[in-house]
Design an enzyme around this catalytic site. Structure first.
Site: not given
Length: 362
Positions: A226, A308
């Site tokens: 979704t 990261c």
């Protein structure tokens, strides 16, 4: 108040992007994949955003929303046709680690080196990109040192060999033109003053992938799950601003770059000085310990490299690929600025960093 100079890690959210998101978070909460009227209203907002984002990408392609660029890059690499993969030693971990995993699964992998300027040698690339290679993956603007790779030439080499070309355009989208020869392009909203948690993969017409996520068949069957209309709308608003403010932002960043080169004149630039995006300043100075500098200068938010990989304790693989020693890599810092950075902030930050660095520098 902390001075923010870490634009490569993330950018401040544009007020216009925030405003675009609020109604979809608060009032228009329907699932955009529902068939009823409220669902269709939410879906329409997603499509408006998709159209805005596409305006900064090559013509003749489709856009798939993802949770971010890492997912987009994984989709492109894992879902590409079987065959060899060629990439570059200075790529983001989202590419290098995924390519390494593909190598363990049996695919041939070639990692191109870079020169001391951070750029790929096209003659070496031509030898590696040969028939049997299915995918070439190269970053447009490097996230650590800001250099711009010759993506158009590398894409042409890929096509001559019958391979697809994947461009990680996370740092370049909206700032550096994306060559039209690319077959796949990964982008991220939070690098262009949009929200975190949403990115996209652009596919040229005729390019198809094997899905790596299965479920409801959303996004053309290639990315089930979704969608968040709010995140998509924020992404779309940010993309629109990047297009509308392109010249203003470019001139502002270039003026800051010129000032920064003077303010940090005692530092050495890492990477090419000419083939680069000017909002990324990666510097080193003899005797400086970047981690200690970061700890000492708490009123300035800057970076030692990719967010990261922060905290790993290892020297940057990008800086090591340039031929820097461990000491030189550990003595390097990344300063990133952009739309909302003022000259006064840059000057204050330079004073703080230079005064702290002077303690250790010979």
């Amino acid at each position: 108040m902390t001075i923010y100079l870490d634009y490569q890690a993330t950018t401040p959210l544009a007020p216009e992007a925030f405003d675009a998101m609020v109604p979809l978070l608060r009032d228009q909460f329907a699932n955009p994949h529902s068939a009823h009227r409220l669902g269709r209203v939410a879906a329409a907002q997603v499509e408006v955003a998709r159209a805005e984002i596409l305006k900064l990408l090559p013509e003749g392609g489709r856009l798939l929303f993802t949770s971010g660029a890492t997912e987009a890059l994984n989709m492109a690499i894992q879902g590409a046709p079987s065959g060899g993969i060629v990439t570059v030693a200075t790529e983001h971990a989202a590419v290098l680690d995924t390519v390494e995993a593909q190598g363990r699964a049996g695919r041939d992998v070639a990692i191109l080196p870079v020169g001391s300027d951070g750029l790929v040698d096209l003659d070496q690339a031509a030898k590696a990109i040969r028939p049997g290679v299915a995918l070439v993956a190269v970053m447009l603007v490097n996230n650590e040192i800001g250099v711009i790779q010759p993506v158009a030439e590398l894409a042409e080499l890929a096509h001559r060999a019958g391979a697809l070309f994947l461009c990680d355009a996370v740092q370049g989208y909206g700032r550096v033109p994306i060559p039209p020869l690319c077959d796949m392009v990964a982008i991220s909203a939070h690098k262009i003053h949009g929200p975190k948690g949403v990115g996209a993969l652009w596919l040229r017409e005729g390019v198809d992938l094997t899905p790596v996520i299965h479920g409801g068949g959303q996004e053309g069957g290639l990315r089930s799950g979704t969608l968040s209309p709010a995140l998509c709308a924020g992404f779309g608003a940010a993309a629109r601003l990047m297009r509308e403010r392109a010249e203003t932002d470019r001139a502002h960043v270039e003026s800051l770059w010129t000032a920064a080169r003077d303010l940090f004149s005692q530092w050495t630039l890492n990477g090419s000085e000419t083939c680069r995006y000017p909002g990324n300043l990666n510097l080193r100075r003899a005797g400086v310990d970047g981690a200690r500098l970061l700890s000492e200068c708490r009123d300035v938010a800057f970076s030692l490299g990719s967010a990261c990989a922060s905290g790993s304790g290892r020297p940057s693989h990008v800086l090591r690929a340039l031929g820097l020693s461990d000491a030189e890599a550990r003595g390097s810092v990344r300063i990133g600025f952009g739309r909302y950075t003022t000259l006064a902030e840059l000057e204050d930050a330079a004073r703080i960093l230079n005064e702290a660095a002077q303690i250790w520098a010979p």
